[in-house]
Design an enzyme around this catalytic site. Structure first.
Site, PDB file in Angstrom:
ATOM      1  N   LYS A  25       0.852  -1.195   0.000  1.00  0.00           N
ATOM      2  CA  LYS A  25       0.000   0.000   0.000  1.00  0.00           C
ATOM      3  C   LYS A  25       0.887   1.242   0.000  1.00  0.00           C
ATOM      4  O   LYS A  25       1.844   1.329   0.775  1.00  0.00           O
ATOM      5  CB  LYS A  25      -0.894   0.002   1.238  1.00  0.00           C
ATOM      6  CG  LYS A  25      -1.582   1.329   1.535  1.00  0.00           C
ATOM      7  CD  LYS A  25      -2.026   1.413   2.981  1.00  0.00           C
ATOM      8  CE  LYS A  25      -0.883   1.466   3.957  1.00  0.00           C
ATOM      9  NZ  LYS A  25      -0.182   2.773   4.029  1.00  0.00           N
ATOM     10  N   ASP A 152      -5.238  -0.088   8.578  1.00  0.00           N
ATOM     11  CA  ASP A 152      -4.997  -0.204   7.143  1.00  0.00           C
ATOM     12  C   ASP A 152      -5.571  -1.477   6.528  1.00  0.00           C
ATOM     13  O   ASP A 152      -5.522  -1.653   5.310  1.00  0.00           O
ATOM     14  CB  ASP A 152      -3.490  -0.165   6.850  1.00  0.00           C
ATOM     15  CG  ASP A 152      -2.918   1.244   6.886  1.00  0.00           C
ATOM     16  OD1 ASP A 152      -3.701   2.204   6.708  1.00  0.00           O
ATOM     17  OD2 ASP A 152      -1.701   1.392   7.098  1.00  0.00           O
TER      18      ASP A 152
END
Length: 308
Positions: A25, A152
């Site tokens: 990410k 996340d």
């Protein structure tokens, strides 16, 4: 359960084995709106995903186990603390008779690096368990577990470019073009909690004004050019970059090294660091930039590819 060495992640898998990638990410922008009274921070971030990834496999069975392999397996630390197991156990508490099994994590992404490696692995575990148990990816129990596992994990569950707001629970998909990029990590870990502590916000304190909160960034529409997107990213920032740099000054060296490469349009830190990225016009320029950084800094982790 841990393994004693590395294996070839591309080796032929058993017929019953399920495999998912945990893609890195990257926070292209990250604005800290403020710190809530519960201590959590409200964020606004444009998130994209790279074409480098950990690989997680699952052989369904009765007993939950995890083995780690790969060049960065030792960096995972104690397997019992791994988010793959945390997510699996939380889902097992919510899904009666959940079929788990033996996970094998082939670790190639640096840890505590601002690219959500552990979160991506946990999200991959949830996708594997959903497949093994016939659960929809938007099953409310799966979404709840993603949120409970880590801030996340929800965005990594879909692994689709989006605007992430709140503490990571609100996701608005974005249609990004392919972004040629280089990712660089100087192989130093940075604890997210330390970076937020260095930011120094008190509970209930806003980092931006009320007007700024109400007037969120307007991002280019679908079909916009790469140049338009990079211009929009450049108009924003990563509010955690400065405090992370105070903790790990080498982050500044990484950004300088990226900016010194030919064709770097934008260089910035991702997440809470220490991984940084640069965006280029094409993958050829990105590849050349990566080779230069590898030559100049052979001890750094470097990846050339695309974000999407």
């Amino acid at each position: 359960m841990t393994s004693g060495g590395t294996t070839d992640a591309t080796a032929k898998s058993p017929a019953s084995e399920l495999v998912e990638d945990g893609r890195a990410k990257v926070n292209l922008t990250l604005r800290v709106v403020g710190r809530r009274v519960d201590g959590y921070h409200d964020l606004e971030s444009v998130v994209a995903f790279a074409d480098c990834a950990d690989r997680l496999s699952l052989i369904p069975g009765a007993e939950l186990q995890l083995a780690t392999t790969g060049p960065l397996a030792e960096a995972c630390g104690e397997v019992t603390d791994n988010l793959v197991l945390k997510a699996s156990r939380l889902l097992g508490e919510r899904v009666p008779g959940l079929k788990t099994g033996v996970f094998t994590l082939h670790k190639v992404l640096p840890v505590a690096a601002g690219i959500g490696g552990g979160s991506a692995d946990a999200a991959a575990a949830l996708r594997l368990l959903a497949r093994a148990n016939g659960l929809a990816i938007d099953d409310a129990r799966l979404i709840e577990v993603a949120r409970l596992t880590g801030a996340d994990v929800p965005v990594c569950l879909a692994s689709h470019a989006c605007v992430m707001t709140g503490v990571g629970e609100s996701l608005m998909p974005l249609d990004l073009p392919k972004l040629p990029c280089v990712l660089v990590n100087p192989r130093v870990a940075v604890a997210t909690k330390d970076v937020f502590a260095a930011l120094g916000l008190r509970s209930g304190e806003l980092l931006v004004g009320v007007t700024d909160v109400l007037q969120a960034m307007v991002w280019p529409e679908a079909g916009a050019s790469l140049e338009d997107w990079v211009e929009a990213f450049a108009a924003s920032t990563n509010d955690l970059e400065a405090p992370a740099m105070r903790i790990r000054p080498v982050i500044g060296e990484v950004i300088s090294a990226l900016n010194a490469t030919d064709g770097a349009w934008l260089a910035r830190m991702s997440g809470s660091g220490a991984t940084c990225f640069a965006i280029y016009e094409n993958t050829v320029e990105a590849g050349r930039a990566a080779e230069k950084i590898r030559r100049d800094h052979p001890q750094w982790w470097v990846h050339a590819g695309t974000l999407s």
